[in-house]
Write an enzyme that holds these catalytic residues in place. Sequence first.
Site, short mmCIF file in Angstrom:
data_model
loop_
_atom_site.label_atom_id
_atom_site.label_comp_id
_atom_site.label_asym_id
_atom_site.label_seq_id
_atom_site.Cartn_x
_atom_site.Cartn_y
_atom_site.Cartn_z
CB CYS A 48 -0.95 0.01 1.20
SG CYS A 48 -0.10 0.11 2.79
CG ASN A 49 3.44 1.95 2.85
OD1 ASN A 49 4.24 1.06 2.54
ND2 ASN A 49 2.95 2.08 4.07
NE ARG A 50 7.60 -1.04 1.93
CZ ARG A 50 8.54 -0.20 2.38
NH1 ARG A 50 9.61 0.06 1.64
NH2 ARG A 50 8.42 0.35 3.56
NE ARG A 116 6.17 -8.93 13.08
CZ ARG A 116 7.46 -8.86 12.80
NH1 ARG A 116 8.06 -7.67 12.84
NH2 ARG A 116 8.13 -9.92 12.48
CD GLU A 117 -1.41 -5.37 7.97
OE1 GLU A 117 -1.04 -4.45 7.20
OE2 GLU A 117 -2.49 -5.35 8.57
#
Length: 453
Positions: A48-50, A116-117
Amino acid sequence: MVLFSLVATHADIDLETVAQLSTGASELATSALAGSPAVAGAIVLATCNRFEIYGEAHRTEDVDNARAALIAQLSGSTGLNEQVVARSFNTRTGADVTRHLFSVSSGLDSAVVGEREIAGQVRRALITAQHEGTASSGLVRLFQAASKTAKDVGAQTALGARGLSVVSVALDLATELSEDPDWSAKKVVVFGTGAYAGATMSLLRERGCTDVSVYSSSGRAAGFVATRGGTALDGETLPAAVAAADVMIGCSGADTRVEAAELAKVRAGSPQPLIAIDLALTHDFDPAVGGLDGVELLTLESVRLAAPQEQAESLAQANSIVAGAASAFEQDREARSVDSAIVALRRHTMNVLDTEMEKVRARHGCTAAAEEVEFALRRMVKQLLHVPTVRARELAANGQQEDYVAALEALYGITVEPAAERATGAECPVVHDAGVQGAGVPDAGHDTRRHSA
């Protein structure tokens, strides 16, 4: 073989650009491998952010060509200008690649530090690449080591002990914004059936929320709720569920999104306020919904800004584990880099021995005396090869493997060919234990023996 990575994250560019790059993730690795001989392997990590591409090139001088091939492929699949794509990435090579991925997998580089996701996402990226046949053996070892490091960080430190994640922080924000913080009284609509949706369902259940409906534009809602609970929605039942909802959570990243005008129409007669949580990188909800009366919009940027900081002690411990693991991995890579040279020396030496033994047998036949001579010579060869093998490891650890190769060529006329990389990463040509005398030295002339790594 040289590892490199192209890294675009929330820390360097806006999430909109990350989302645009992510649309080109599908088949990027396979297309790059097929289209450029400079790319020996590739794994794509998109979250979601990389958006990160990990690659392996045959030689250092191939890295620029491999990078150019990946950027050109990504530009073609996303429609973005090549210069825009190129500017979006930071390029890492060598030890920087290792340290960064180990930090990422351990949650140290996440918007919610310690979550941890990401460790699961790193594992799935490797599995996908192996399934597609794009993971070179060097990349397999890199990602496996990253996953092990993440486990060590989780087991040996308190980092992430609070169970924070992007989803949990988003739900905490929603709780703060709610007139009634009791989730057991809330009606929630979840968009999507992927990993984030699964994590969302689990956290909603932990908070006591039982009235959850799930919508999937691909028609997978029924199968999803069958194992996780909730009510499946379709195109006909979705509007009524959204009208009655207290919270709606976007986790799908589908091509279609909830438009502001559409939501305003559906919610026209709704008395209760609505909190819209958009966790999809490509937006499930029109950003304009945040301007509607009675609607609060939370995004990934909201989560990033609100994420609490981990304790300094936990961070220091985690960073120490990551640094140690990265250093050990690089030392192992350096040791492996002289495998071809060691095998070449052994093969050369054993060939000389075999030639001499043929002369002995031709003169004395296959007698007991000849066998004793052969046994003695092979034992002597093992002893003679031990020191050059150990020195090869020591020189490689100091980055002097090229000196070793040059010495072989100068002294023996041995030309060292690069070892062929294989995607399984299951074997290596020699045992990596220089502390055992004669370790990995072939017996009885079998110089191509392979040992499990």
